[in-house]
Scaffold this motif. Structure first.
Motif, PDB file in Angstrom:
ATOM      1  N   LEU A 104     -58.740 -18.611   5.434  1.00 18.08           N
ATOM      2  CA  LEU A 104     -58.298 -18.410   4.054  1.00 18.08           C
ATOM      3  C   LEU A 104     -56.922 -17.762   4.016  1.00 18.08           C
ATOM      4  O   LEU A 104     -56.076 -18.115   3.173  1.00 18.08           O
ATOM      5  CB  LEU A 104     -59.316 -17.549   3.295  1.00 18.08           C
ATOM      6  CG  LEU A 104     -59.017 -17.308   1.817  1.00 18.08           C
ATOM      7  CD1 LEU A 104     -58.869 -18.620   1.058  1.00 18.08           C
ATOM      8  CD2 LEU A 104     -60.109 -16.451   1.182  1.00 18.08           C
ATOM      9  N   ARG A 105     -56.663 -16.863   4.926  1.00 15.05           N
ATOM     10  CA  ARG A 105     -55.357 -16.196   4.943  1.00 15.05           C
ATOM     11  C   ARG A 105     -54.224 -17.184   5.213  1.00 15.05           C
ATOM     12  O   ARG A 105     -53.209 -17.189   4.504  1.00 15.05           O
ATOM     13  CB  ARG A 105     -55.333 -15.081   5.990  1.00 15.05           C
ATOM     14  CG  ARG A 105     -54.071 -14.224   5.924  1.00 15.05           C
ATOM     15  CD  ARG A 105     -54.138 -13.042   6.889  1.00 15.05           C
ATOM     16  NE  ARG A 105     -55.269 -12.172   6.640  1.00 15.05           N
ATOM     17  CZ  ARG A 105     -55.296 -11.250   5.677  1.00 15.05           C
ATOM     18  NH1 ARG A 105     -54.252 -11.097   4.869  1.00 15.05           N
ATOM     19  NH2 ARG A 105     -56.360 -10.474   5.527  1.00 15.05           N
ATOM     20  N   ILE A 106     -54.401 -18.055   6.192  1.00  8.96           N
ATOM     21  CA  ILE A 106     -53.321 -18.998   6.476  1.00  8.96           C
ATOM     22  C   ILE A 106     -53.197 -20.031   5.368  1.00  8.96           C
ATOM     23  O   ILE A 106     -52.096 -20.482   5.039  1.00  8.96           O
ATOM     24  CB  ILE A 106     -53.515 -19.676   7.868  1.00  8.96           C
ATOM     25  CG1 ILE A 106     -52.271 -20.494   8.247  1.00  8.96           C
ATOM     26  CG2 ILE A 106     -54.748 -20.561   7.897  1.00  8.96           C
ATOM     27  CD1 ILE A 106     -50.991 -19.689   8.335  1.00  8.96           C
ATOM     28  N   SER A 107     -54.310 -20.383   4.718  1.00  7.76           N
ATOM     29  CA  SER A 107     -54.237 -21.296   3.580  1.00  7.76           C
ATOM     30  C   SER A 107     -53.416 -20.689   2.458  1.00  7.76           C
ATOM     31  O   SER A 107     -52.547 -21.348   1.867  1.00  7.76           O
ATOM     32  CB  SER A 107     -55.656 -21.624   3.084  1.00  7.76           C
ATOM     33  OG  SER A 107     -55.617 -22.636   2.093  1.00  7.76           O
ATOM     34  N   ALA A 108     -53.656 -19.417   2.161  1.00  7.01           N
ATOM     35  CA  ALA A 108     -52.888 -18.725   1.123  1.00  7.01           C
ATOM     36  C   ALA A 108     -51.419 -18.612   1.511  1.00  7.01           C
ATOM     37  O   ALA A 108     -50.522 -18.822   0.679  1.00  7.01           O
ATOM     38  CB  ALA A 108     -53.478 -17.346   0.861  1.00  7.01           C
ATOM     39  N   GLN A 109     -51.157 -18.309   2.770  1.00 10.40           N
ATOM     40  CA  GLN A 109     -49.769 -18.201   3.225  1.00 10.40           C
ATOM     41  C   GLN A 109     -49.036 -19.534   3.075  1.00 10.40           C
ATOM     42  O   GLN A 109     -47.893 -19.574   2.584  1.00 10.40           O
ATOM     43  CB  GLN A 109     -49.730 -17.754   4.685  1.00 10.40           C
ATOM     44  CG  GLN A 109     -50.146 -16.316   4.901  1.00 10.40           C
ATOM     45  CD  GLN A 109     -50.172 -15.932   6.378  1.00 10.40           C
ATOM     46  OE1 GLN A 109     -49.955 -16.776   7.252  1.00 10.40           O
ATOM     47  NE2 GLN A 109     -50.438 -14.665   6.657  1.00 10.40           N
ATOM     48  N   LEU A 110     -49.678 -20.615   3.494  1.00  5.15           N
ATOM     49  CA  LEU A 110     -49.060 -21.939   3.376  1.00  5.15           C
ATOM     50  C   LEU A 110     -48.757 -22.269   1.922  1.00  5.15           C
ATOM     51  O   LEU A 110     -47.700 -22.819   1.592  1.00  5.15           O
ATOM     52  CB  LEU A 110     -49.974 -22.995   3.984  1.00  5.15           C
ATOM     53  CG  LEU A 110     -50.091 -22.994   5.515  1.00  5.15           C
ATOM     54  CD1 LEU A 110     -51.313 -23.793   5.965  1.00  5.15           C
ATOM     55  CD2 LEU A 110     -48.822 -23.561   6.155  1.00  5.15           C
ATOM     56  N   GLY A 111     -49.700 -21.956   1.041  1.00  8.49           N
ATOM     57  CA  GLY A 111     -49.503 -22.253  -0.370  1.00  8.49           C
ATOM     58  C   GLY A 111     -48.411 -21.409  -1.001  1.00  8.49           C
ATOM     59  O   GLY A 111     -47.535 -21.931  -1.706  1.00  8.49           O
ATOM     60  N   ILE A 112     -48.438 -20.110  -0.751  1.00  6.49           N
ATOM     61  CA  ILE A 112     -47.423 -19.228  -1.325  1.00  6.49           C
ATOM     62  C   ILE A 112     -46.038 -19.592  -0.797  1.00  6.49           C
ATOM     63  O   ILE A 112     -45.058 -19.630  -1.552  1.00  6.49           O
ATOM     64  CB  ILE A 112     -47.753 -17.758  -1.018  1.00  6.49           C
ATOM     65  CG1 ILE A 112     -49.028 -17.344  -1.759  1.00  6.49           C
ATOM     66  CG2 ILE A 112     -46.591 -16.847  -1.425  1.00  6.49           C
ATOM     67  CD1 ILE A 112     -49.580 -15.999  -1.316  1.00  6.49           C
ATOM     68  N   SER A 113     -45.955 -19.888   0.486  1.00  2.00           N
ATOM     69  CA  SER A 113     -44.673 -20.278   1.079  1.00  2.00           C
ATOM     70  C   SER A 113     -44.108 -21.520   0.396  1.00  2.00           C
ATOM     71  O   SER A 113     -42.922 -21.560   0.030  1.00  2.00           O
ATOM     72  CB  SER A 113     -44.849 -20.537   2.578  1.00  2.00           C
ATOM     73  OG  SER A 113     -43.637 -20.988   3.149  1.00  2.00           O
ATOM     74  N   MET A 117     -40.620 -21.601  -1.802  1.00  2.00           N
ATOM     75  CA  MET A 117     -39.529 -22.467  -1.359  1.00  2.00           C
ATOM     76  C   MET A 117     -39.160 -23.526  -2.394  1.00  2.00           C
ATOM     77  O   MET A 117     -38.072 -24.094  -2.339  1.00  2.00           O
ATOM     78  CB  MET A 117     -39.903 -23.129  -0.028  1.00  2.00           C
ATOM     79  CG  MET A 117     -39.990 -22.175   1.157  1.00  2.00           C
ATOM     80  SD  MET A 117     -38.388 -21.456   1.603  1.00  2.00           S
ATOM     81  CE  MET A 117     -37.577 -22.888   2.344  1.00  2.00           C
ATOM     82  N   SER A 118     -40.039 -23.790  -3.335  1.00  2.00           N
ATOM     83  CA  SER A 118     -39.753 -24.784  -4.372  1.00  2.00           C
ATOM     84  C   SER A 118     -39.540 -24.142  -5.740  1.00  2.00           C
ATOM     85  O   SER A 118     -39.623 -24.814  -6.762  1.00  2.00           O
ATOM     86  CB  SER A 118     -40.876 -25.830  -4.439  1.00  2.00           C
ATOM     87  OG  SER A 118     -42.146 -25.226  -4.626  1.00  2.00           O
ATOM     88  N   GLY A 119     -39.256 -22.836  -5.758  1.00  2.00           N
ATOM     89  CA  GLY A 119     -38.795 -22.195  -6.977  1.00  2.00           C
ATOM     90  C   GLY A 119     -39.846 -21.570  -7.866  1.00  2.00           C
ATOM     91  O   GLY A 119     -39.515 -21.054  -8.936  1.00  2.00           O
ATOM     92  N   THR A 120     -41.112 -21.597  -7.458  1.00  3.39           N
ATOM     93  CA  THR A 120     -42.161 -20.969  -8.267  1.00  3.39           C
ATOM     94  C   THR A 120     -42.245 -19.486  -7.930  1.00  3.39           C
ATOM     95  O   THR A 120     -42.382 -19.114  -6.765  1.00  3.39           O
ATOM     96  CB  THR A 120     -43.522 -21.648  -8.032  1.00  3.39           C
ATOM     97  OG1 THR A 120     -43.481 -22.980  -8.572  1.00  3.39           O
ATOM     98  CG2 THR A 120     -44.646 -20.880  -8.705  1.00  3.39           C
ATOM     99  N   THR A 121     -42.177 -18.659  -8.968  1.00  2.00           N
ATOM    100  CA  THR A 121     -42.213 -17.215  -8.774  1.00  2.00           C
ATOM    101  C   THR A 121     -43.469 -16.571  -9.358  1.00  2.00           C
ATOM    102  O   THR A 121     -43.753 -15.412  -9.062  1.00  2.00           O
ATOM    103  CB  THR A 121     -40.969 -16.558  -9.407  1.00  2.00           C
ATOM    104  OG1 THR A 121     -40.852 -16.986 -10.777  1.00  2.00           O
ATOM    105  CG2 THR A 121     -39.704 -16.971  -8.655  1.00  2.00           C
TER     106      THR A 121
END
Length: 449
Positions: A104-113, A117-121
């Motif tokens: 779950l941690r790496i899934s969240a990291q991948l999603g947040i990253s 990187m595409s401008g969502t804050t």
């Protein structure tokens, strides 16, 4: 005092007048926009803070996405070409049920990253049933702004092992809300998240709705009216349409965000309007799952709050707001006419309307004095963009031509999280390596071919 000035080519403010400012700057003090003015009105030679000059870049507010599943990012490409209920039963529920804290941690990291990187804050995330604290930890650590909440499921005919008792669901949810609501100086808030009608008892739906009164600034976040098969099942179970059922148990309000709301009858449209319920529109997901096309122009005409979310990586398969803006506009034009859902409106839905949906428009969603400096810088000086620099050309470039590769830098509350195309939060190669290892382990646990 932490002070900085940003001098871009132009500033797309998304304020009430939709002003685009040129030959101007913004000043940021301690993460807050303190001044917006013409360059001629400041002596830069004697300025005692940092000065950032971006003569070829366009400054605009960070995107606000109002329906995301960070827990599903690891499952990208593993649930293609299925309709919603099969997608849940055969893939998503088994995968989510086999998350451990590491996966779950790496899934969240991948999603947040990907979002950063595409401008969502800012995002409204629907979490998962187990290990939800991990998602909050990653949101806090990353610097992103948003809401999340444990996905609540106490009934599950589709995948019976992926559920818990009503009492356990409520107890763990309250504990998470107490631990994380308004954490990180208010940047992280709780979004209570009963998954959808078919996986929640009436008691769970109603009790969860009552909880938002105990946590000021929290939201009620669920799915609704996404799929014809889902609606038929709701009708068999309760003798009502989906949104009509929500109204009957008093969970519709201005604090409620419904993802999708594709199939709504006239009475339900009126219920959305009168209750102030927010609709999170997910165009890519709705198309990929074959769920339908929501009547978004009608909702907007009726004054219903509409904002945009990419949903989850397994049903999209990107978390890219540029794609969502473009599709949200184009998918409506053959149904109505080419003038609906114009480029300027798309910019608003992706920024200030998302902030309004989350009751954060006093803090974010536009570039105005007193708001938090959640910003992105875009490079529109490329061959695939308009050669003209007029206001309408800028809106067109962003809504119809731009992509995540045009995002150069991103800041949240005055702090850079992406700079010159470099992710300052996560290391991509490390995430990829960890993600592959954890996904293989999860698939072995799930025993799905």
């Amino acid at each position: 005092m932490n002070r900085k000035i940003i001098i871009p080519k132009e500033i797309i403010t998304v304020n009430n007048s939709m002003e685009i400012l040129r030959d101007s700057f913004i000043e940021i003090e301690n993460g807050i926009i303190s001044r917006i003015d013409k360059l001629k009105n400041i002596d830069l030679n004697n300025y005692d803070g940092e000065i950032f000059r971006f003569q070829n870049l366009t400054l605009m507010p960070g995107f606000v996405q109002t329906h995301i599943h960070l827990c599903q990012t690891l499952f990208r490409g593993l649930a293609d070409d299925l309709q919603l209920l099969d997608w849940l039963q055969k893939r998503i529920f088994p995968y989510e049920n086999n998350h451990n804290a590491n996966s779950l941690r790496i899934s969240a990291q991948l999603g947040i990253s990907e979002l950063l990187m595409s401008g969502t804050t800012t995002l409204l995330d629907m979490g998962t049933m187990n290990h939800q604290e991990v998602v909050f930890e990653e949101m806090i650590e990353s610097g992103i702004r948003g809401f999340s909440g444990k996905c609540m499921i106490d009934e599950n005919d589709l995948f019976p092992t992926f559920k818990e008792t009503t009492e356990d669901s409520l107890k763990s949810t309250i504990q998470l809300a107490e631990n994380f609501h308004n954490s990180a100086n208010g940047r992280i808030k709780y979004g209570f998240a009963p998954r959808f009608v078919l996986s929640c008892s009436e008691g769970l739906m109603k009790e969860t709705s009552n909880l938002i009164n105990d946590f000021d600034g929290s939201l009620y976040h669920t799915h609704s009216s996404e799929n014809i098969g889902e609606i038929k099942a709701v009708r068999r179970k309760y003798g009502k349409e989906n949104i009509e059922y929500f109204d009957s148990i008093n969970v519709l309000s201005e604090k409620t965000v419904l993802a999708h709301a594709i199939h709504a009858n006239e009475k339900e449209v009126d219920l959305l309007k009168k209750s102030g319920t927010r609709v999170a529109h997910c165009p890519s997901s709705n198309l990929k799952l074959g769920s339908g096309i929501a009547q978004i122009p009608r909702y907007i005409e009726e004054g219903i709050s509409v904002s945009i979310g990419a949903d989850g990586a397994p049903c999209n398969n990107n978390l890219n707001m540029f794609t969502e803006m473009r599709l949200a506009s184009l998918m409506q034009k053959p149904i109505h006419n080419p003038t609906v859902m114009d480029a300027k409106l798309m910019i608003k839905l992706a920024t200030i309307e998302g902030a309004k949906a989350l009751h954060l428009s006093h803090e974010i969603g536009s570039i105005e004095v007193g708001k938090k400096a959640d910003l992105q810088l875009l490079n529109l000086e490329k061959a695939n963009h308009s050669m003209l620099d007029g206001d309408e050309n800028l809106y067109s470039s962003i809504a119809y031509a731009a992509d995540k590769s045009d995002v150069v830098s991103v800041m949240i509350e005055g702090k850079w999280v992406v700079k010159n195309g470099i992710n300052l939060v996560y290391d991509n190669s490390q995430m990829m390596a960890t993600g592959k290892v954890e996904l293989h382990k999860l698939l072995n646990r799930a025993k799905i071919n």
